[in-house]
Scaffold this active site. Structure first.
Site, PDB file in Angstrom:
ATOM      1  N   SER A 195      18.911  -2.461 -25.979  1.00  0.00           N
ATOM      2  CA  SER A 195      19.098  -1.244 -25.959  1.00  0.00           C
ATOM      3  C   SER A 195      20.208  -1.091 -27.194  1.00  0.00           C
ATOM      4  CB  SER A 195      19.565  -0.736 -24.733  1.00  0.00           C
ATOM      5  OG  SER A 195      20.490   0.331 -24.995  1.00  0.00           O
ATOM      6  N   THR A 248       0.886  -1.283  -0.007  1.00  0.00           N
ATOM      7  CA  THR A 248      -0.105  -0.114   0.063  1.00  0.00           C
ATOM      8  C   THR A 248       0.790   1.185  -0.067  1.00  0.00           C
ATOM      9  OG1 THR A 248      -0.113   0.116   2.301  1.00  0.00           O
ATOM     10  CG2 THR A 248      -1.858  -1.356   1.378  1.00  0.00           C
ATOM     11  N   HIS A 249       0.473   2.259  -0.876  1.00  0.00           N
ATOM     12  CA  HIS A 249       1.421   3.210  -0.800  1.00  0.00           C
ATOM     13  C   HIS A 249       2.746   3.080  -1.545  1.00  0.00           C
ATOM     14  CE1 HIS A 249      -1.288   5.556   1.867  1.00  0.00           C
ATOM     15  NE2 HIS A 249      -1.368   4.197   2.576  1.00  0.00           N
TER      16      HIS A 249
END
Ligand code: ARG
Length: 446
Positions: A279, A156-157
């Protein structure tokens, strides 16, 4: 032969023509199959009310099926100077059959033609989307069951919170799709009603048999009120767009989780090597571009209902050319979402999960609530237990017990995937795709 259905004596200004035709010559190709199916149903009905002879109807059907063959093999195109697919098909019929071709437009308008084309296109598109959603759903349920005992930190958060599991994570997205399927079902039912016979939006003085075309086209029922049938243009697309957006919302969140969990800082999942990209400068890179593009495309799809709303908002009842522009946004959305669903299913089927996440002590604190609950079960008041564990953690005295016993419905130890599957299957089965498919096949092959 004049190429405009409405051309009488005044020449058309080429600039005006280019502007008004817009992208119809390209986009209407997606509607060609459905324009032909609608015309076969309409001409069958015209014969039944004495507006065509049996021979005229047969000639029209034969020619419409020939045109359909050119659609199937990719040769159909809309000629320069022809406005749209409706005009092109009528032009081809008239070139071939003369006066018989000119009779097919009795009792209809391009306004209800495009309505019925869009409904048939969408009906088919939704069928495919529903099938693709089902495939992703099954892939997610399979992974959820396979990894139901592998613990994953819940956040959470974006702060480590409580134990979750791969069973929960995969299963959550499956259940999200089951809710999205409710939207798709509503969209399908709203779409599956016949607008043909509403003509320009006010019906016709010919005694059209709309019940007959409704049955021939395999619709559930009709949009009865002819004014409402026309008002459905834009509204139907917008509501279907909400259903597509709901699926897209599930996919974009899944894609974000997958990108994040795949990052070295989390290392919870590993995308199959063949699904990553490199990349040009950093030789070690294996990037999750697929999920990033999927996320962006699905985020864009979530703008679709708003885009459509802005085009059709505040138009009074009746047809307006504004509605044509909706096709530019709406028609390509189906392919885009289908491509995203296919990619998501492919990767979810192959994604690898890390079974050793808990070896890393940074996740120890997520077992704090387990400890509090253990003390509370043994009789200590919850608030006291909470305080004790909190103080232990702060003093560095907390050693987590990583045994997890969650038993209630929908928790780590009791995923209820069977219930989720039952719910999903019930919604899916309530849509009778076979009826629609059989009706279209019968019109094309008879
Ligand atoms: N291309 C038009 C559309 O998509 C077809 C209907 C034309 N009707 C009209 N009244 N100009 O809306």
């Amino acid at each position: 032969m004049a190429k405009k259905l409405w051309e009488k004596s005044i020449d058309v200004n080429p600039e005006i023509e280019r502007f008004t035709v817009g992208r119809d010559r390209e986009l209407d190709l997606l509607l060609a199959r459905y324009d032909i199916i609608g015309s076969i149903a309409h001409s069958t009905m015209l014969k039944s009310i004495g507006m065509l002879t049996a021979e005229e109807m047969e000639e029209l059907h034969k020619e419409l099926r020939n045109i359909h063959a050119t659609v199937e093999n990719g040769e159909f195109f809309i000629e320069e100077g022809v406005e749209d697919v409706h005009s092109q098909v009528e032009l081809m019929l008239t070139r071939k059959l003369g006066d018989t071709g000119k009779k097919i437009h009795s009792g209809r308008s391009r306004n209800d033609q495009v309505l019925v084309d869009l409904k048939l296109f969408t009906r088919n598109g939704l069928q495919e989307i529903c099938e693709d959603v089902m495939e992703l759903f099954h892939a997610l349920i399979k992974q959820s069951e396979r990894h139901k005992d592998v613990i994953l930190p819940g956040y959470t958060h974006l702060q480590v919170a409580m134990p979750s599991s791969f069973g929960l994570w995969f299963g959550a997205y499956a259940e999200s799709l089951a809710d999205d399927m409710l939207f798709l079902q509503a969209a399908y039912r709203m779409c599956n009603r016949n607008p043909l016979g509403s003509a320009a939006g006010y019906g016709s003085s010919f005694p059209l048999d709309r019940t007959m075309t409704t049955e021939l086209l395999g619709f559930d029922s009709m949009n009865y009120n002819v004014v409402y049938a026309q008002m459905g243009r834009g509204k139907c697309e917008r509501n279907i767009a909400f259903a597509l957006a709901s699926v897209a919302g599930t996919l974009s969140k899944l894609a974000f989780d997958a990108c994040m969990f795949n990052s070295q800082n989390f290392g919870f999942v590993k995308l199959p090597a063949e699904c990553t990209t490199g990349s040009s400068i950093m030789p070690h890179k294996k990037n999750p571009d697929v999920f990033e593009l999927l996320r962006a495309r699905c985020n864009r799809l979530q703008a679709l209902p708003t885009d459509i709303t802005l085009i059709m908002n505040n138009l009074p009842s009746g047809y307006f050319r504004d509605l044509q522009i909706i096709k530019e946004l709406f028609l390509p959305a189906f392919t885009s979402l289908k491509e995203c669903l296919a990619m998501a299913t492919y990767i979810i089927d192959r994604i690898e999960v890390n079974r050793n996440i808990l070896d890393d002590s940074r996740y120890d604190a997520m077992f704090s609530v387990e400890e509090v609950n253990r003390l509370a079960t043994d009789g200590m008041p919850f608030r006291d237990a909470y305080k004790k564990v909190g103080l232990d953690i702060e003093a560095g005295r907390f050693t987590p017990c990583k045994e997890i016993h969650h038993t209630h419905e929908g928790s780590i130890g009791n995923l209820c995937n069977d219930k989720i599957e039952e719910f999903m299957q019930g919604t899916y089965d309530s849509m009778d795709f076979g009826k629609a498919r059989d009706a279209e096949a019968a019109l094309l092959n008879r």
